[in-house]
Design a protein around this motif. Sequence first.
Motif: not given
Length: 76
Positions: A20, A23-24, A26-28, A30-33
């Motif tokens: 978890e 995954v968090a 990775c999501r962060r 992706q948002e930063d990118n």
Amino acid sequence: MSGESPPDADALARLERRIEDLVAVCRRLQEDNANWRARHQALSAEYVRLNERTRVARSRVEEMIGRVAALTREER
């Protein structure tokens, strides 16, 4: 059986939390990118705009210098 004991509930819970967390992250990322890409795009557009303004200003200055030089020649 293969002689291995099944993972205990604590180990599974730790693994689940770790997944978890990953995954968090990775999501962060992706948002930063996505944010960095948008910022890059905005800065690239500003760079193009400023380059054009610089080109126009340079052209105007060169034109003024030409006029001053012409006036100077006429006064002689």
